[in-house]
Enzyme design. Structure first.
Site, mmCIF file in Angstrom:
data_model
loop_
_atom_site.group_PDB
_atom_site.id
_atom_site.type_symbol
_atom_site.label_atom_id
_atom_site.label_comp_id
_atom_site.label_asym_id
_atom_site.label_seq_id
_atom_site.Cartn_x
_atom_site.Cartn_y
_atom_site.Cartn_z
ATOM 1 C CB SER A 13 -0.874 0.007 1.249
ATOM 2 O OG SER A 13 -0.019 0.010 2.389
ATOM 3 C CE1 TYR A 44 -3.744 0.056 -1.152
ATOM 4 C CE2 TYR A 44 -3.191 -2.276 -1.073
ATOM 5 C CZ TYR A 44 -3.269 -1.091 -1.780
ATOM 6 O OH TYR A 44 -2.879 -1.072 -3.095
ATOM 7 N N GLY A 45 -5.064 -0.456 5.366
ATOM 8 C CA GLY A 45 -5.454 -1.159 6.588
ATOM 9 C C GLY A 45 -6.678 -0.636 7.329
ATOM 10 C CB CYS A 75 0.848 -5.321 1.725
ATOM 11 S SG CYS A 75 -0.499 -4.485 2.562
ATOM 12 C CB THR A 77 -3.466 -4.928 4.939
ATOM 13 O OG1 THR A 77 -2.827 -4.456 6.131
ATOM 14 C CG2 THR A 77 -4.939 -4.592 4.984
ATOM 15 C CB CYS A 186 1.979 -3.567 9.528
ATOM 16 S SG CYS A 186 2.028 -2.196 8.346
ATOM 17 C CG HIS A 188 4.262 0.785 6.329
ATOM 18 N ND1 HIS A 188 3.440 0.020 5.540
ATOM 19 C CD2 HIS A 188 4.431 1.959 5.674
ATOM 20 C CE1 HIS A 188 3.112 0.720 4.457
ATOM 21 N NE2 HIS A 188 3.698 1.898 4.516
HETATM 22 N N1 DGL Z 1 2.196 -2.383 4.963
HETATM 23 C C1 DGL Z 1 0.866 -2.851 5.103
HETATM 24 C C2 DGL Z 1 0.791 -4.177 5.852
HETATM 25 O O1 DGL Z 1 1.756 -4.902 5.908
HETATM 26 C C3 DGL Z 1 -0.271 -2.007 5.480
HETATM 27 C C4 DGL Z 1 -0.275 -0.589 5.775
HETATM 28 C C5 DGL Z 1 -1.610 0.001 5.393
HETATM 29 O O2 DGL Z 1 -1.782 0.263 4.224
HETATM 30 O O3 DGL Z 1 -2.470 0.198 6.240
HETATM 31 O O4 DGL Z 1 -0.221 -4.528 6.370
#
Ligand code: DGL
Length: 258
Positions: A13, A44-45, A75, A77, A186, A188
């Protein structure tokens, strides 16, 4: 271009999946990579599942049009909500997903308390609920939805007071209680590992699933005869749905972090 020389695509995302790409590039340095961050549609989350599926489907089309030989859905999510559909739609493409590293955390801390930090939608999804149920007898697995946390990485804010107060507030219920492990669920969050460690204290082990994803990518490429046979270092090309040179610059900076 020969099949094996085609790139491996990673998408997320936003910029989080670069933490997975970074691990893959270290282990498989001869591969060519493309990275597609959908920062214009992040996060996305906190979006409805149908919207997450639609966005992931659109990015998948883009990376295949760019010639990807395999795709890592970097990702949690998008993996949780969309990977089954993508595999059905593209049965001939090796598609590797990511999931919170609950299994290694529980195996390392049987009977312990394991926090899983992830996006709200990832934690509500069927795949995660099944994962949690599988290990609920072996440890106390506690989902900690962290809406708003990925945005710090998207802004390049990997430390500082605002981040620390966000984390302190999120982890307040655990202050003074024993936490054995925290799973970064996640992609990130590995970029915020030090800030998270500071907020949790020195007792908790912090885990991500990036080594497992890399091993799986290696296995899938090998079994399909798709490993790039060159001795030369591969390339990394960044794309982002946000048409802003600053986001590409931040992407390269995150890739080069130690
Ligand atoms: N990096 C994403 C994950 O691993 C999600 C972050 C998002 O878009 O909310 O879930």
């Amino acid at each position: 271009m020969k099949n094996a020389e085609r790139p491996v695509a990673f998408f997320d995302s936003g910029l989080g999946g670069i933490s997975v790409l970074r691990a893959a590039r270290r282990a498989l340095p001869h591969e060519n990579y493309i990275y597609y961050g959908d920062s214009a549609n992040a996060p996305y989350g906190t979006k409805p599942p149908a919207e997450i599926r639609r966005l992931a489907g659109a990015v998948m089309e883009k990376v295949l049009a760019l010639g990807a030989k395999a795709v890592v859905v970097a990702c949690n999510t998008a993996t949780g909500l969309a990977v089954d559909g993508l595999r059905q739609q593209y049965p001939d493409v090796p598609i590797i997903g990511v999931e919170p590293a609950v299994k290694p955390a529980v195996e390392a801390h049987p009977g312990g308390t394991v926090l899983v930090l992830a996006t709200p939608m990832c934690l509500q999804g069927q795949r995660f609920r099944e994962l949690m149920e599988r290990f609920s007898d072996a440890a106390e697995v506690v989902p900690v939805p962290c809406g708003g946390l990925m945005e710090f990485v998207e802004r390049g804010e990997l430390e500082g007071e605002d981040l620390q107060s966000y984390l302190q507030e999120k982890l307040a219920p655990w202050q003074g209680r024993r936490v054995d492990a925290a799973v970064l669920g996640c992609t990130h969050y590995p970029f915020l590992r030090e800030a998270i460690a500071e907020a949790l204290g020195p007792e908790a082990e912090i885990l991500d699933g990036n080594a497992g994803v890399t091993a799986q990518l290696h296995r899938r490429l090998k079994e399909q005869g798709l490993l790039n046979p060159t001795e030369q270092p591969g390339s990394v090309t960044f794309y982002n749905s946000l048409e802003d040179p600053a986001i590409l610059e931040l992407s390269r900076m995150l890739l080069e972090l130690p």
